[in-house]
Design a protein around this motif. Structure first.
Motif, mmCIF file in Angstrom:
data_model
loop_
_atom_site.group_PDB
_atom_site.id
_atom_site.type_symbol
_atom_site.label_atom_id
_atom_site.label_comp_id
_atom_site.label_asym_id
_atom_site.label_seq_id
_atom_site.Cartn_x
_atom_site.Cartn_y
_atom_site.Cartn_z
ATOM 1 N N GLN A 193 2.902 -1.610 5.394
ATOM 2 C CA GLN A 193 1.923 -0.873 6.282
ATOM 3 C C GLN A 193 2.116 0.762 6.293
ATOM 4 O O GLN A 193 1.080 1.343 6.225
ATOM 5 C CB GLN A 193 2.028 -1.399 7.575
ATOM 6 N N LYS A 194 3.398 1.232 6.441
ATOM 7 C CA LYS A 194 3.495 2.612 6.321
ATOM 8 C C LYS A 194 2.745 3.196 4.768
ATOM 9 O O LYS A 194 2.297 4.257 5.000
ATOM 10 C CB LYS A 194 4.867 2.907 6.449
ATOM 11 N N ALA A 195 3.108 2.524 3.757
ATOM 12 C CA ALA A 195 2.554 2.819 2.432
ATOM 13 C C ALA A 195 0.982 3.064 2.482
ATOM 14 O O ALA A 195 0.303 3.814 2.082
ATOM 15 C CB ALA A 195 3.027 1.922 1.323
ATOM 16 N N ILE A 196 0.543 1.877 3.287
ATOM 17 C CA ILE A 196 -1.038 1.849 2.970
ATOM 18 C C ILE A 196 -1.536 2.888 4.029
ATOM 19 O O ILE A 196 -2.589 3.442 3.682
ATOM 20 C CB ILE A 196 -1.443 0.183 3.740
ATOM 21 N N ASP A 197 -0.997 3.074 5.178
ATOM 22 C CA ASP A 197 -1.321 4.384 5.984
ATOM 23 C C ASP A 197 -1.537 5.573 5.146
ATOM 24 O O ASP A 197 -2.540 6.222 5.439
ATOM 25 C CB ASP A 197 -0.798 4.497 7.307
ATOM 26 N N LEU A 198 -0.412 5.796 4.520
ATOM 27 C CA LEU A 198 -0.349 6.906 3.705
ATOM 28 C C LEU A 198 -1.247 6.861 2.457
ATOM 29 O O LEU A 198 -2.062 7.865 2.466
ATOM 30 C CB LEU A 198 1.278 7.307 3.237
ATOM 31 N N TYR A 199 -1.403 5.946 1.994
ATOM 32 C CA TYR A 199 -2.365 5.905 0.837
ATOM 33 C C TYR A 199 -3.618 6.090 1.142
ATOM 34 O O TYR A 199 -4.388 6.778 0.535
ATOM 35 C CB TYR A 199 -2.400 4.389 -0.059
ATOM 36 N N LEU A 237 2.563 15.295 -1.896
ATOM 37 C CA LEU A 237 3.855 14.756 -1.350
ATOM 38 C C LEU A 237 3.516 13.663 -0.514
ATOM 39 O O LEU A 237 4.376 12.680 -0.172
ATOM 40 C CB LEU A 237 4.475 15.825 -0.501
ATOM 41 N N THR A 238 2.433 13.516 0.245
ATOM 42 C CA THR A 238 2.112 12.139 1.065
ATOM 43 C C THR A 238 1.935 10.898 0.113
ATOM 44 O O THR A 238 2.600 9.957 0.315
ATOM 45 C CB THR A 238 0.718 12.360 1.673
ATOM 46 N N TYR A 239 1.500 11.247 -1.047
ATOM 47 C CA TYR A 239 1.357 10.031 -2.126
ATOM 48 C C TYR A 239 2.765 9.553 -2.771
ATOM 49 O O TYR A 239 2.972 8.498 -2.681
ATOM 50 C CB TYR A 239 0.611 10.262 -3.425
ATOM 51 N N ASP A 240 3.575 10.776 -2.704
ATOM 52 C CA ASP A 240 5.058 10.421 -3.148
ATOM 53 C C ASP A 240 5.853 9.565 -2.024
ATOM 54 O O ASP A 240 6.536 8.593 -2.353
ATOM 55 C CB ASP A 240 5.747 11.747 -3.632
#
Length: 89
Positions: free
Chosen positions: A57-63, A42-45
């Protein structure tokens, strides 16, 4: 409830209501056990949703979290590399 929230999020994404999709995905993620496989899926999603919103930046942190868990999960390394290059330019 977690599966339902995730499904609602995916439906909202298809309807192009990304902010609302993020809200539902975050609710789904809150119901997972920290460090579980489901948590990282779900973090990936959620990262994909942030990427779609150009909140890179939010996407990068989660990825990065997902990559630390499993570097081969659904092209996470490739997506991360692309976003990092975009932010570096």
């Amino acid at each position: 409830a977690m599966d339902c929230f995730s499904l609602i999020s995916r439906c909202l994404k298809k309807k192009k209501n990304l902010p609302e999709a993020v809200r539902w995905m975050e609710q789904a993620l809150d119901l997972t056990e920290e460090g579980s496989d489901q948590h990282f899926v779900l973090t990936y999603d959620l990262a994909v949703l942030y990427e779609d919103l150009n909140e890179n930046q939010k996407a990068i942190d989660l990825y990065r979290e997902v990559k630390a868990w499993n570097a081969t999960h659904r092209n996470v390394a490739k997506r991360l590399k692309i976003l990092e290059k975009i932010l570096a330019d």
